[in-house]
Design an enzyme around this catalytic site. Structure first.
Site, PDB file in Angstrom:
ATOM      1  N   ARG A   1       0.858  -1.180   0.000  1.00  0.00           N
ATOM      2  CA  ARG A   1       0.000   0.000   0.000  1.00  0.00           C
ATOM      3  C   ARG A   1       0.894   1.228   0.000  1.00  0.00           C
ATOM      4  O   ARG A   1       1.660   1.452   0.935  1.00  0.00           O
ATOM      5  CB  ARG A   1      -0.914  -0.004   1.222  1.00  0.00           C
ATOM      6  CG  ARG A   1      -1.871  -1.180   1.249  1.00  0.00           C
ATOM      7  CD  ARG A   1      -2.990  -1.074   0.215  1.00  0.00           C
ATOM      8  NE  ARG A   1      -3.805   0.099   0.461  1.00  0.00           N
ATOM      9  CZ  ARG A   1      -3.975   1.077  -0.414  1.00  0.00           C
ATOM     10  NH1 ARG A   1      -3.404   1.031  -1.592  1.00  0.00           N
ATOM     11  NH2 ARG A   1      -4.725   2.113  -0.125  1.00  0.00           N
TER      12      ARG A   1
ATOM     13  N   VAL B   1      -4.584 -11.715   2.080  1.00  0.00           N
ATOM     14  CA  VAL B   1      -5.453 -12.680   2.743  1.00  0.00           C
ATOM     15  C   VAL B   1      -6.241 -13.466   1.706  1.00  0.00           C
ATOM     16  O   VAL B   1      -6.877 -12.883   0.820  1.00  0.00           O
ATOM     17  CB  VAL B   1      -6.417 -11.947   3.693  1.00  0.00           C
ATOM     18  CG1 VAL B   1      -7.351 -12.938   4.377  1.00  0.00           C
ATOM     19  CG2 VAL B   1      -5.634 -11.145   4.713  1.00  0.00           C
TER      20      VAL B   1
ATOM     21  N   ASN C   1     -14.789  -4.062   0.886  1.00  0.00           N
ATOM     22  CA  ASN C   1     -13.533  -3.846   1.589  1.00  0.00           C
ATOM     23  C   ASN C   1     -13.249  -4.982   2.565  1.00  0.00           C
ATOM     24  O   ASN C   1     -12.446  -4.826   3.483  1.00  0.00           O
ATOM     25  CB  ASN C   1     -13.566  -2.507   2.330  1.00  0.00           C
ATOM     26  CG  ASN C   1     -12.213  -2.094   2.879  1.00  0.00           C
ATOM     27  OD1 ASN C   1     -11.170  -2.499   2.367  1.00  0.00           O
ATOM     28  ND2 ASN C   1     -12.218  -1.294   3.932  1.00  0.00           N
TER      29      ASN C   1
ATOM     30  N   ASP D   1      -8.692  -2.567   3.921  1.00  0.00           N
ATOM     31  CA  ASP D   1      -8.062  -1.248   3.848  1.00  0.00           C
ATOM     32  C   ASP D   1      -8.659  -0.285   4.864  1.00  0.00           C
ATOM     33  O   ASP D   1      -9.876  -0.229   5.053  1.00  0.00           O
ATOM     34  CB  ASP D   1      -8.195  -0.683   2.434  1.00  0.00           C
ATOM     35  CG  ASP D   1      -7.293  -1.422   1.452  1.00  0.00           C
ATOM     36  OD1 ASP D   1      -6.073  -1.265   1.562  1.00  0.00           O
ATOM     37  OD2 ASP D   1      -7.811  -2.167   0.617  1.00  0.00           O
TER      38      ASP D   1
ATOM     39  N   ASP E   1     -14.334   3.228   5.232  1.00  0.00           N
ATOM     40  CA  ASP E   1     -14.803   2.501   4.053  1.00  0.00           C
ATOM     41  C   ASP E   1     -15.426   1.180   4.496  1.00  0.00           C
ATOM     42  O   ASP E   1     -14.917   0.096   4.206  1.00  0.00           O
ATOM     43  CB  ASP E   1     -13.646   2.262   3.079  1.00  0.00           C
ATOM     44  CG  ASP E   1     -14.134   1.753   1.732  1.00  0.00           C
ATOM     45  OD1 ASP E   1     -15.349   1.808   1.465  1.00  0.00           O
ATOM     46  OD2 ASP E   1     -13.292   1.292   0.931  1.00  0.00           O
TER      47      ASP E   1
END
Length: 355
Positions: free
Chosen positions: A70, A127, A229, A243, A224
């Protein structure tokens, strides 16, 4: 559909610099299968790769670990958000892992020095699991969630609300006023040097006019909080919340309303396209009742928070539309509100009309 160009940096250069950085972390480590996700609606930029680490004792075999990088958004790449605090994201994930039952990916490294890749970043595990698709949205069909039984959908809905319930056991240092003020600042940044949005500004006025008498205590807010997500296991329960780039603090209803609004956004698009979608999924009344059962907190001022969620989304989509124009993906419309895909819904909500 609104698609957003993702990585703006040179992927080949990024990989060579990533390998140099990985070697410093672990001699002989290399990246493999470096690629970009099909879509990236989260703040910053995402790179998927497999981490190859040599086995000890000089063997030729390697250990392979799927990873996610990220990276803070490129200021030269017309990012969706004005700032990217990767260290704060890293700390939030670490805190959630240590103090709640919310499943999160394992964190591997945080790099605050911008020199290695041109911006701060962190690396986490990738994951395994299934994520409800955004493109095409899961409501259009042809995917595992749409094809699921009513029982499995109900299990996913309830277990997702349990994630929010568990997350909201953490207090947050922030208020609804601070949250709205931050959104106003974000909107001012989005329209700086370009046309303002009459719809967004009417919605801000609506928010002030209908301000809750008591917004309630603040908790840690995911931001979010949509099912897109979250990666889900085969049993339709969350494997990991992915995230945390828009995590903040505020009333519990911020996350609950965002979850409900994001489904309605996709459902409305689907119905407009002439398909039935999933009208019974994430019903607001049922979701609020389930959340109350799980937490002992009855959601309040949910209509207010649903409008505010639609306003938050409008600001992001306005920037996404400007970004499309910048990259030649669309022409700038004469009416800037045409950049907001759910403008009709937001207009109806602020005018007290049912849609």
């Amino acid at each position: 559909m609104t698609t957003v160009r993702t990585l703006t940096r040179d992927p080949l250069l990024l990989r060579s610099r990533l390998d140099a950085w990985l070697t410093e972390k672990h001699p002989g480590a290399r990246s493999r299968n470096v690629r970009l996700p099909a879509s990236d609606a989260v703040p910053g930029e995402t790179v998927l790769f497999d981490l190859a680490v040599p086995h000890p004792a000089g063997t030729a075999r390697q250990r392979i670990r799927p990873c996610v990088l990220r990276l803070a958004g490129d200021p030269e790449g017309y990012p969706l958000f004005p700032a990217y605090d990767m260290a704060a994201q890293y700390r939030v994930i670490r805190t959630v892992a240590a103090r709640t039952r919310v499943p999160v990916p394992e964190l591997l490294w945080l790099e605050t020095d911008p020199d290695p890749l041109g911006a701060p970043f962190f690396v986490r595990e990738r994951v395994p699991g299934r994520v409800p698709p955004d493109t095409m949205p899961y409501t259009f069909g042809g995917n595992w969630l749409f094809d699921a039984s009513a029982e499995d959908r109900a299990r996913l809905e309830r277990s997702t609300l349990r994630v929010l319930a568990d997350l909201h056991t953490l207090p947050g240092e922030g208020t609804l006023r601070a949250h709205v003020d931050a959104l106003r600042a974000h909107y001012a940044w989005v329209v700086d040097g370009t046309a303002r949005s009459p719809l967004v500004e009417r919605a801000f006025a609506w928010v002030e006019k209908h301000w809750p008498a008591d917004p309630g205590a603040s908790v840690l807010s995911l931001g979010d909080a949509r099912i897109g997500n979250i990666a889900y296991d085969a049993d339709f329960t969350p494997a990991a919340v992915l995230d945390w780039g828009t995590a903040s603090a505020g009333p519990r209803e911020l996350d609950l309303a965002w979850l409900l609004h994001q489904h309605r956004f996709f459902q409305d698009l689907t119905v407009t396209a002439g398909f039935p979608g999933m009208p019974d999924f994430l019903d607001p009344g049922r979701a609020a009742a389930t959340y109350a059962e799980l937490t002992g907190h009855t959601p309040r001022d949910l209509d207010f928070h649903l409008v505010y969620a639609a306003l938050r989304h409008a600001v992001v989509m306005l920037r996404a539309g400007h970004r499309q124009v910048r990259f030649g993906q669309r022409e700038m419309p004469a009416d800037p509100d045409a950049l907001i895909p759910h403008r009709d819904t937001l207009e109806a909500m602020t005018e007290g009309r049912h849609r």
